[in-house]
Design an enzyme around this catalytic site. Structure first.
Site, PDB file in Angstrom:
ATOM      1  N   TYR A 156       0.839  -1.212   0.000  1.00  0.00           N
ATOM      2  CA  TYR A 156       0.000   0.000   0.000  1.00  0.00           C
ATOM      3  C   TYR A 156       0.875   1.263   0.000  1.00  0.00           C
ATOM      4  O   TYR A 156       0.640   2.193  -0.781  1.00  0.00           O
ATOM      5  CB  TYR A 156      -0.906  -0.039   1.232  1.00  0.00           C
ATOM      6  CG  TYR A 156      -1.922   1.066   1.307  1.00  0.00           C
ATOM      7  CD1 TYR A 156      -3.058   1.058   0.494  1.00  0.00           C
ATOM      8  CD2 TYR A 156      -1.769   2.123   2.205  1.00  0.00           C
ATOM      9  CE1 TYR A 156      -4.000   2.070   0.576  1.00  0.00           C
ATOM     10  CE2 TYR A 156      -2.714   3.135   2.292  1.00  0.00           C
ATOM     11  CZ  TYR A 156      -3.832   3.105   1.472  1.00  0.00           C
ATOM     12  OH  TYR A 156      -4.762   4.117   1.551  1.00  0.00           O
ATOM     13  N   LYS A 160       1.122   4.206  -2.879  1.00  0.00           N
ATOM     14  CA  LYS A 160       0.782   5.608  -2.610  1.00  0.00           C
ATOM     15  C   LYS A 160       1.999   6.522  -2.801  1.00  0.00           C
ATOM     16  O   LYS A 160       1.859   7.657  -3.267  1.00  0.00           O
ATOM     17  CB  LYS A 160       0.202   5.754  -1.206  1.00  0.00           C
ATOM     18  CG  LYS A 160      -1.128   5.020  -1.010  1.00  0.00           C
ATOM     19  CD  LYS A 160      -2.212   5.536  -1.949  1.00  0.00           C
ATOM     20  CE  LYS A 160      -3.566   4.916  -1.671  1.00  0.00           C
ATOM     21  NZ  LYS A 160      -4.631   5.453  -2.545  1.00  0.00           N
TER      22      LYS A 160
HETATM   23  P1  NAP Z   1     -13.437   2.024   0.495  1.00  0.00           P
HETATM   24  O1  NAP Z   1     -14.491   2.509   1.406  1.00  0.00           O
HETATM   25  O2  NAP Z   1     -12.983   0.602   0.591  1.00  0.00           O
HETATM   26  O3  NAP Z   1     -13.902   2.319  -1.013  1.00  0.00           O
HETATM   27  C1  NAP Z   1     -13.083   1.924  -2.075  1.00  0.00           C
HETATM   28  C2  NAP Z   1     -13.704   2.383  -3.362  1.00  0.00           C
HETATM   29  O4  NAP Z   1     -12.825   2.009  -4.446  1.00  0.00           O
HETATM   30  C3  NAP Z   1     -15.050   1.708  -3.651  1.00  0.00           C
HETATM   31  O5  NAP Z   1     -15.897   2.667  -4.245  1.00  0.00           O
HETATM   32  C4  NAP Z   1     -14.675   0.621  -4.652  1.00  0.00           C
HETATM   33  O6  NAP Z   1     -15.716   0.271  -5.557  1.00  0.00           O
HETATM   34  C5  NAP Z   1     -13.567   1.292  -5.419  1.00  0.00           C
HETATM   35  N1  NAP Z   1     -12.709   0.336  -6.118  1.00  0.00           N
HETATM   36  C6  NAP Z   1     -11.877  -0.601  -5.594  1.00  0.00           C
HETATM   37  N2  NAP Z   1     -11.282  -1.309  -6.586  1.00  0.00           N
HETATM   38  C7  NAP Z   1     -11.745  -0.791  -7.755  1.00  0.00           C
HETATM   39  C8  NAP Z   1     -11.508  -1.090  -9.130  1.00  0.00           C
HETATM   40  N3  NAP Z   1     -10.660  -2.053  -9.496  1.00  0.00           N
HETATM   41  N4  NAP Z   1     -12.163  -0.368 -10.062  1.00  0.00           N
HETATM   42  C9  NAP Z   1     -13.033   0.628  -9.695  1.00  0.00           C
HETATM   43  N5  NAP Z   1     -13.285   0.947  -8.417  1.00  0.00           N
HETATM   44  C10 NAP Z   1     -12.652   0.242  -7.455  1.00  0.00           C
HETATM   45  O7  NAP Z   1     -12.101   2.883   0.637  1.00  0.00           O
HETATM   46  P2  NAP Z   1     -11.862   4.404   1.145  1.00  0.00           P
HETATM   47  O8  NAP Z   1     -11.399   4.353   2.534  1.00  0.00           O
HETATM   48  O9  NAP Z   1     -13.022   5.243   0.785  1.00  0.00           O
HETATM   49  O10 NAP Z   1     -10.595   4.799   0.254  1.00  0.00           O
HETATM   50  C11 NAP Z   1     -10.690   5.634  -0.885  1.00  0.00           C
HETATM   51  C12 NAP Z   1      -9.288   6.102  -1.257  1.00  0.00           C
HETATM   52  O11 NAP Z   1      -8.735   6.827  -0.149  1.00  0.00           O
HETATM   53  C13 NAP Z   1      -8.317   4.953  -1.540  1.00  0.00           C
HETATM   54  O12 NAP Z   1      -7.441   5.310  -2.576  1.00  0.00           O
HETATM   55  C14 NAP Z   1      -7.565   4.824  -0.226  1.00  0.00           C
HETATM   56  O13 NAP Z   1      -6.293   4.253  -0.412  1.00  0.00           O
HETATM   57  C15 NAP Z   1      -7.484   6.277   0.189  1.00  0.00           C
HETATM   58  N6  NAP Z   1      -7.220   6.473   1.611  1.00  0.00           N
HETATM   59  C16 NAP Z   1      -8.100   6.041   2.554  1.00  0.00           C
HETATM   60  C17 NAP Z   1      -7.819   6.259   3.898  1.00  0.00           C
HETATM   61  C18 NAP Z   1      -8.753   5.826   4.986  1.00  0.00           C
HETATM   62  O14 NAP Z   1      -8.370   5.921   6.169  1.00  0.00           O
HETATM   63  N7  NAP Z   1      -9.957   5.393   4.702  1.00  0.00           N
HETATM   64  C19 NAP Z   1      -6.634   6.892   4.270  1.00  0.00           C
HETATM   65  C20 NAP Z   1      -5.751   7.307   3.287  1.00  0.00           C
HETATM   66  C21 NAP Z   1      -6.068   7.109   1.955  1.00  0.00           C
HETATM   67  P3  NAP Z   1     -16.859  -0.818  -5.165  1.00  0.00           P
HETATM   68  O15 NAP Z   1     -17.717  -0.134  -4.127  1.00  0.00           O
HETATM   69  O16 NAP Z   1     -17.606  -1.087  -6.412  1.00  0.00           O
HETATM   70  O17 NAP Z   1     -16.149  -1.987  -4.616  1.00  0.00           O
END
Ligand code: NAP
Length: 249
Positions: A156, A160
């Site tokens: 990861y 990033k």
């Molecule tokens: P999440 O709730 O797991 O949502 C992930 C999203 O990505 C979902 O909409 C999923 O679609 C989509 N996705 C995954 N694989 C895909 C693919 N191959 N093609 C198209 N869509 C895909 O995650 P999140 O926490 O919101 O994270 C969103 C972003 O923020 C990510 O890049 C993550 O690394 C980053 N981030 C998150 C955090 C945190 O603490 N949450 C911190 C730092 C960075 P489906 O719903 O259809 O599965």
């Protein structure tokens, strides 16, 4: 008039979590929003309904952004829907946390493909219409893990950190075309992605965060909306941490 009126935005992974928050915020500010999803059709359609109920325009589009042809079709669907593409938010992401010694090759590959290759796929396809329009905004969702590292997340963190390098290099390539490329690096935000983290770990994160709380999807969405705005026209190649001060660069 709303700040993003007349603009067309595409949010990858807009069905859940941070992407959902970004799609809603851009919609609220007047952009027409394409809500991309991979598997969660119902969740994506719900995001579209919320935007429409508030008087906005939105469309859910299925595409696995790890695949170049799927990303190309997604950009085409966006152009068919909105006639242009002003804002691309590379948000789709996933984790497969494991110590490197025990990490499978597929856990490495799927994280790099979802978090990094997807940005290549979607940005490459988006550049053509953005260059034609002579304006564009690309916002990549990185992470504090890509800045500071995190044990158990070599895949990861590499994805990033790679996305941050991608952001800076592409910003240099396309600045002359009036296209900005920036990244937002969130800290811990409660979503499905962080649901597997123990309460202990989250309490520890809060303790290390000067602002003393976890982030919200809105905290991240506001930063993305700023990079997407006309007011951010002279800002490119930057990484904005939205993490309560957890990682200060
Ligand atoms: P999440 O709730 O797991 O949502 C992930 C999203 O990505 C979902 O909409 C999923 O679609 C989509 N996705 C995954 N694989 C895909 C693919 N191959 N093609 C198209 N869509 C895909 O995650 P999140 O926490 O919101 O994270 C969103 C972003 O923020 C990510 O890049 C993550 O690394 C980053 N981030 C998150 C955090 C945190 O603490 N949450 C911190 C730092 C960075 P489906 O719903 O259809 O599965």
């Amino acid at each position: 008039m709303s700040a993003l009126a007349g603009k067309v935005a595409l949010v990858t992974g807009g069905s859940r979590g941070i992407g959902r928050g970004i799609a809603l915020e851009l919609g609220k500010r007047g952009a027409k929003v394409v809500v991309n999803y991979h598997a969660s059709a119902e969740a994506a359609n719900e995001v579209v309904s919320v935007i429409k109920q508030a008087g906005g325009e939105a469309l859910a589009v299925q595409a696995d952004v790890t695949r170049l042809e799927a990303a190309q079709s997604l950009i085409k669907a966006t152009l068919d829907f909105g006639g242009r593409l002003d804002i691309l938010v590379n948000n789709a992401g996933t984790t497969r946390d494991m110590l490197l010694a025990m990490m499978s090759e597929s856990d490495w590959d799927v994280v790099i493909a979802t978090n990094l290759k997807s940005a290549y796929n979607c940005s490459k396809a988006a550049l053509k219409p953005m260059m034609r329009q002579k304006v564009g905004r690309i916002v990549n969702i990185a992470s504090v893990s890509g800045l500071a590292g995190n044990g158990g997340q070599t895949n990861y963190s590499a994805s990033k950190a790679g996305l941050i390098g991608f952001t800076k290099s592409l910003a240099k390539e396309v600045g002359g075309r009036n296209i900005t490329v920036n990244a937002v690096a969130p800290g811990f935000v409660p979503t499905d992605l962080t649901a597997s983290l123990s309460k202990n770990m989250l309490d520890e994160a809060i303790k290390m965060t000067p602002l003393g709380r976890l982030g919200t999807v809105e905290d991240v969405a506001y930063a993305v909306a700023f990079f997407a705005s006309d007011e951010a026209a002279y800002i490119t190649g930057q990484v904005l941490s939205v993490d309560g001060g957890l990682v200060m660069q």
